[in-house]
Each structure stands twice: as structure tokens, then as C-alpha cells.
Design a protein around this motif. Structure first.
Motif, short mmCIF file in Angstrom:
data_model
loop_
_atom_site.label_atom_id
_atom_site.label_comp_id
_atom_site.label_asym_id
_atom_site.label_seq_id
_atom_site.Cartn_x
_atom_site.Cartn_y
_atom_site.Cartn_z
N SER A 102 12.88 -2.39 56.82
CA SER A 102 11.91 -1.34 55.67
C SER A 102 12.70 -0.32 55.72
CB SER A 102 10.16 -1.06 56.26
OG SER A 102 10.40 -0.17 56.96
N GLY A 103 12.76 0.09 54.42
CA GLY A 103 13.38 1.32 53.98
C GLY A 103 13.17 2.39 54.48
N MET A 104 12.30 3.08 55.52
CA MET A 104 11.58 3.80 56.44
C MET A 104 12.45 2.91 57.76
SD MET A 104 9.72 6.40 55.37
CE MET A 104 10.27 7.19 56.85
N ILE A 107 16.03 4.39 57.03
CA ILE A 107 16.04 5.64 57.20
C ILE A 107 16.25 6.58 59.14
CG2 ILE A 107 15.14 8.12 56.51
CD1 ILE A 107 13.74 6.87 53.41
N TYR A 128 10.40 11.05 49.14
CA TYR A 128 8.87 10.08 49.70
C TYR A 128 8.54 10.58 50.54
CZ TYR A 128 7.51 5.59 51.56
OH TYR A 128 5.97 4.97 51.58
N GLU A 177 16.83 13.20 47.52
CA GLU A 177 16.31 11.66 46.37
C GLU A 177 16.60 12.22 45.24
OE1 GLU A 177 12.79 10.09 48.79
OE2 GLU A 177 11.78 10.15 46.40
N ASP A 212 18.90 8.74 48.87
CA ASP A 212 18.12 8.06 48.47
C ASP A 212 18.49 7.46 46.93
OD1 ASP A 212 16.08 6.10 47.64
OD2 ASP A 212 14.83 7.48 49.67
N THR A 214 16.70 4.36 45.76
CA THR A 214 15.97 4.01 45.08
C THR A 214 15.82 3.65 43.86
OG1 THR A 214 14.76 4.00 47.63
CG2 THR A 214 13.11 2.27 45.77
N PHE A 215 15.33 4.83 43.21
CA PHE A 215 14.92 4.97 41.71
C PHE A 215 15.73 4.26 41.22
CE2 PHE A 215 11.31 7.63 41.37
CZ PHE A 215 10.61 7.50 42.51
N SER A 234 14.91 1.96 49.67
CA SER A 234 13.78 1.28 50.49
C SER A 234 14.24 -0.79 49.36
CB SER A 234 12.93 1.72 49.60
OG SER A 234 11.72 0.47 49.51
N THR A 236 12.17 -2.81 48.73
CA THR A 236 11.23 -3.43 48.54
C THR A 236 10.85 -3.02 46.91
OG1 THR A 236 10.77 -2.52 51.53
CG2 THR A 236 9.21 -3.00 49.23
N LYS A 237 11.44 -2.14 46.87
CA LYS A 237 12.04 -2.21 44.86
C LYS A 237 12.73 -2.89 44.20
CE LYS A 237 8.98 1.24 47.53
NZ LYS A 237 8.86 1.24 47.95
N ILE A 246 9.41 -6.39 51.84
CA ILE A 246 9.95 -5.39 52.51
C ILE A 246 10.62 -4.95 53.34
CG2 ILE A 246 8.94 -3.22 53.76
CD1 ILE A 246 7.07 -3.62 52.22
N ALA A 247 11.90 -4.05 52.87
CA ALA A 247 13.41 -4.44 53.50
C ALA A 247 13.66 -2.95 52.96
CB ALA A 247 14.30 -5.39 52.62
N LEU A 367 7.02 -0.17 43.60
CA LEU A 367 7.96 -0.10 41.74
C LEU A 367 8.63 -0.92 41.82
CD1 LEU A 367 10.49 2.30 42.54
CD2 LEU A 367 8.69 3.43 43.48
C1 LIG Z 1 12.04 6.62 47.40
C2 LIG Z 1 11.87 5.89 48.29
N1 LIG Z 1 12.37 6.13 49.78
C3 LIG Z 1 11.99 5.08 50.59
C4 LIG Z 1 11.29 4.13 50.97
C5 LIG Z 1 10.69 4.12 51.52
O1 LIG Z 1 10.33 2.46 51.87
P1 LIG Z 1 9.78 1.61 52.56
O2 LIG Z 1 8.15 0.81 51.47
O3 LIG Z 1 10.02 -0.14 52.53
O4 LIG Z 1 9.61 1.24 54.01
C6 LIG Z 1 10.01 4.76 49.59
C7 LIG Z 1 8.93 3.78 49.44
O5 LIG Z 1 7.79 3.27 48.45
C8 LIG Z 1 10.58 4.68 48.35
O6 LIG Z 1 9.98 4.92 47.52
#
Ligand SMILES: Cc1ncc(COP(=O)(O)O)c(C=O)c1O
Length: 423
Positions: A102-104, A107, A128, A177, A212, A214-215, A234, A236-237, A246-247, A367
């Protein structure tokens, strides 16, 4: 396929690499697409080969010329993960990647790999919610301190102030972020990287910059080019892109990634092979998806900006030329992405009324998927942030966040306008 075109020596683009780099079909019966390597363990040809693979994996000795590491066990390495990791690192312009459950997981594993008791993280706020919780509520029990600095363009002054307060020896990680969620505020990465370099010199330690991404990543923002040591997702996005997995991902230089990979192996936070395979499929279209989603988002953001019931729109594609934030956008982003935050009249009640009237965009958090999603940050994704902090980070009662998907733009426009009619 190599990262460069063989004959001309020219670097290949990540869109091209995503279709062939890091995979040899002739190791898999000629299959053009990598199969799913659903196996926990890998067979050695001889006991000596097994010994060699372990020596390399555990860095018991340096590799001999042309000696490559081998596959051992899917917590250490697996072809689906490795192929994806090579390709996502190519997108980021870094050496190596590591894919996580997962993203978490990405991190938390990065933080465990870099920090020890007494160390300090400087991070931008808003951030986040899961990252916020980990930094503020879990790390203190391990004597690791987090200090937030507001995510406002050039954060170098605020970072330097925090460095003076704690002393450069204790600052081991600057975590950013950008754009911030949900306000889309941009943070100037190269100015933050300057401070990290100063801390390294003054503190004689290994302070790192992690971003981060992700966006806007991997298509519209490449933090490594602006001094980031680690690029985080993340997955996942947008990387996964279909809201079906989820990754998480971290990429960086081979040297920096060594500890991250070791901790992933020991903590067991890697993704599974099927997720790796899904990510490989998704990475092939990430550029097409993100560009098309951003194109629609730009049109919807303009529509919102002109709407009488909308008080404010937060979207990088609407930044006014001549402003400091626009200058950061021009320097470090190549597209505005597809996340729009907008504030409607009527506070929570007004926002909820609008949210309840979408027909095409789904009312859900997350997202970056192919479908459009809408949510209410104050009562959903940011509901555990204290009220005074919410105001500071721009999360007002009437704020709605929209992740724009791949639906036809005409339908999305109609959906948005008819939802706003509910006000
Ligand atoms: C910017 C950002 N970083 C990290 C995460 C965590 O990712 P995950 O939900 O895949 O664990 C999210 C999840 O919404 C996120 O939006």
C-alpha cells in the motif's frame, strides 16, 4: 529492451519503456506480456547457485563482473514486482524502485529504514491523513519527532527555522506532499532541496528529501529532477488507475534504495505478484489516462470558476500567471492533473446536497481511477484533523474534492451542473 535505443544510443521515453523494458520474453516461453509469477519461492539449479544468490541478496560480498542477482523468494524479489519497479523508476528518472502492499506500507517502511530514536522529520502540512497519523501519533512512541511546516510555495524559510530549533544533526528527513491534498497548494521542491543539502553539510549526517508524488506523478511531476532522494506513491491512485488494487511505490538512487529494500524484506511490506502484474498493465496507459483526465479536469475547473454558486476553485491549471505559485507550477509541473477542489455555498449542508445529486461521479474517497469520484474532505478524508487546523489548510465546510475520470466530458459537465442545481 534497454533504457536506450541500441543503435542510436538515444534514451527511450518512459511510455516506450513501459511496454517492454525490464522483461525478456524468452525467459517466459516467448510470451509478449509477462505472465503472473504466482510463486512464493524459486528453484535453484545447484546448491552453489543458491549460495551465490543469497550472498548477493544479503550483500555479503560485492558482485563479480557480469554476476546478476537471482530470484530467491517472493518476499525478497519476484519478476512481476521487479519488472514494474524498473519501469516506474524509468518514469521517475531514478535508478530503482520498490513496490509495496500500500502507499502507507511504502511510507512507513521508508521511515523505519531512515530514522532512529531522537531523529526529527520536517513535513509539510496538509499531508495525507494516514501519513499525518503515523508521524503525529505513532512515531512519538519511538522518540521520533515530527514538525509540520505550512505547505506554502517556498518552504525554505520555515524549514531553516526548524533546523535552527532542533539542530541539523537531528534532522534526518524532509517529507513533502505536493500538490497538497485537498487544497492543491504547490511546494517549491528545489528550494526545499537546498535546505536538505545545507543540513547534510552542517549536520554531517544523511538527511533525505522524500516527496509524495501521488497527485501529479509520474507523468506531470518528476521530483528527482528537483533534488528529491525518494519519490513516493500511493500506487492505488494513478499508477494502478482502475480503482481495483491497493499498492505503494518508492523510487530513488540504487544507494538510497538499499536500506528501503532491506527493510521491505524484513518487514514483509512488499506487494503480491498479481498486484505487480496489474500495475504493469496499468503503467502501459498511465500517460494516456493522466493526460486525458487532466484535459477534462481543466475544462471542468473553468466551468466551476464561472459558476455563481461556487465560491472558490483550487486547481493548478487555474493559477494566475505572474504569481509565485504559478512560477513554481511552470518550473516543476508539466500538467495540472485531474484533482479539483471547489467550495460551494451553504457550508456542510450545501456540499452534502451537491454531493447527493451527482449521477455519474461516484460518491467515494480515493482518486486517480478511470471513474470520476467526489467526496467531502471535512467529514470524510480529513475528518480527524482538528477544526483550527482544517481552517489553516483550506478545508472549509463547503469544500468538495473531485477526481476527474475518463467519462465523456459532455456527460461530466452535465453531471456537475445538475448537481450544483441542487443548491
Ligand atoms: C497522497 C497520498 N499518499 C499516500 C496515501 C496512502 O496510500 P494507500 O491508501 O495506498 O495506503 C494516499 C491515500 O489516499 C494519498 O492520497
Amino acid at each position: 529492451m534497454d533504457r536506450r535505443h541500441k543503435k542510436t544510443g538515444k534514451e527511450l521515453n518512459p511510455e516506450t519503456l513501459a511496454l517492454g523494458y525490464g522483461y525478456d520474453p524468452f525467459l517466459s516461453e516467448g510470451a509478449v506480456k509477462p505472465p503472473v509469477f504466482l510463486t512464493s519461492t524459486f528453484q535453484f539449479r545447484t546448491a552453489e547457485e543458491g549460495q551465490r544468490y543469497f550472498e548477493l541478496a544479503y550483500k555479503l560480498r560485492p558482485p563479480r563482473t557480469s554476476e546478476a542477482p537471482g530470484l530467491i523468494y517472493s518476499r525478497l524479489n519476484n519478476p512481476n514486482l521487479e519488472i514494474f519497479e524498473r519501469r516506474v523508476a524509468a518514469w521517475d528518472g531514478t535508478d530503482e524502485g520498490a513496490v509495496f502492499a500500500s502507499g502507507m506500507a511504502a511510507i512507513t517502511t521508508l521511515v523505519w529504514a531512515l530514522l532512529k530514536p531522537g531523529d526529527v522529520i520536517l513535513s509539510t502540512q496538509p499531508i495525507y491523513g494516514g501519513t499525518h497519523y503515523f508521524f503525529e501519533h505513532i512515531l512519538p512512541a519511538f522518540q521520533i519527532t515530527n514538525r509540520f511546516v505550512p505547505a506554502t510555495g517556498d518552504v525554505s524559510h520555515a524549514l531553516r527555522e526548524a533546523v535552527r530549533e532542533f539542530g541539523p544533526e537531528r534532522i534526518r528527513l524532509v517529507f513533502i506532499e505536493t500538490p497538497a491534498n485537498p487544497s492543491n497548494v504547490l511546494v517549491d521542491l528545489s528550494r526545499a532541496a537546498e535546505v536538505v543539502r545545507e543540513v547534510r553539510v552542517a549536520g554531517r549526517n544523511a538527511c533525505h528529501l522524500a516527496v509524495d508524488n501521488t497527485f501529479l506523478g509520474p507523468v506531470f511531476q518528476k521530483p528527482a529532477a528537483f533534488g528529491a532522494d525518494f519519490v513516493i506513491y500511493s500506487a492505488t491512485k494513478f499508477l494502478g488507475g482502475h480503482s481495483d488494487l491497493i499498492a505503494g511505490v518508492v523510487t530513488g538512487s540504487s544507494h538510497a534504495m538499499e536500506a528501503v529494500k532491506l527493510y521491505r524484506t524484513i518487514l514483509g511490506t512488499m506487494a503480491n505478484p498479481f498486484t505487480g502484474w496489474l500495475l504493469l498493465r496499468s503503467l502501459e496507459t498511465v500517460s494516456v489516462r493522466m493526460r486525458r483526465q487532466a484535459k477534462s479536469a481543466q475544462k471542468l475547473a473553468l466551468l466551476l470558476a464561472e459558476h455563481p454558486k461556487v465560491k472558490r476553485v483550487y486547481y493548478p491549471g487555474l493559477l494566475a500567471p505572474g504569481t509565485a505559485e504559478h512560477a513554481i507550477y511552470e518550473k516543476q509541473c508539466t500538467g495540472p492533473g485531474s484533482l479539483i477542489a471547489f467550495e460551494v455555498e451553504g457550508g456542510v449542508e450545501g456540499a452534502q446536497r451537491v454531493l447527493n445529486h451527482f449521477e455519474i461521479a461516484r460518491l467515494a474517497v480515493s482518486l486517480g481511477g478511470t471513474e470520476s469520484l467526489v467526496e467531502h474532505p471535512m467529514t470524510m478524508t480529513h475528518s480527524d484533523v482538528p477544526p483550527d487546523e482544517l481552517a489553516r489548510i483550506g478545508v472549509s465546510p463547503g469544500l468538495i474534492r473531485m477526481s476527474v475520470g475518463l467519462e465523456h466530458l459532455t456527460d461530466l459537465k452535465r453531471d456537475l451542473l445538475s448537481a450544483l442545481e441542487a443548491l
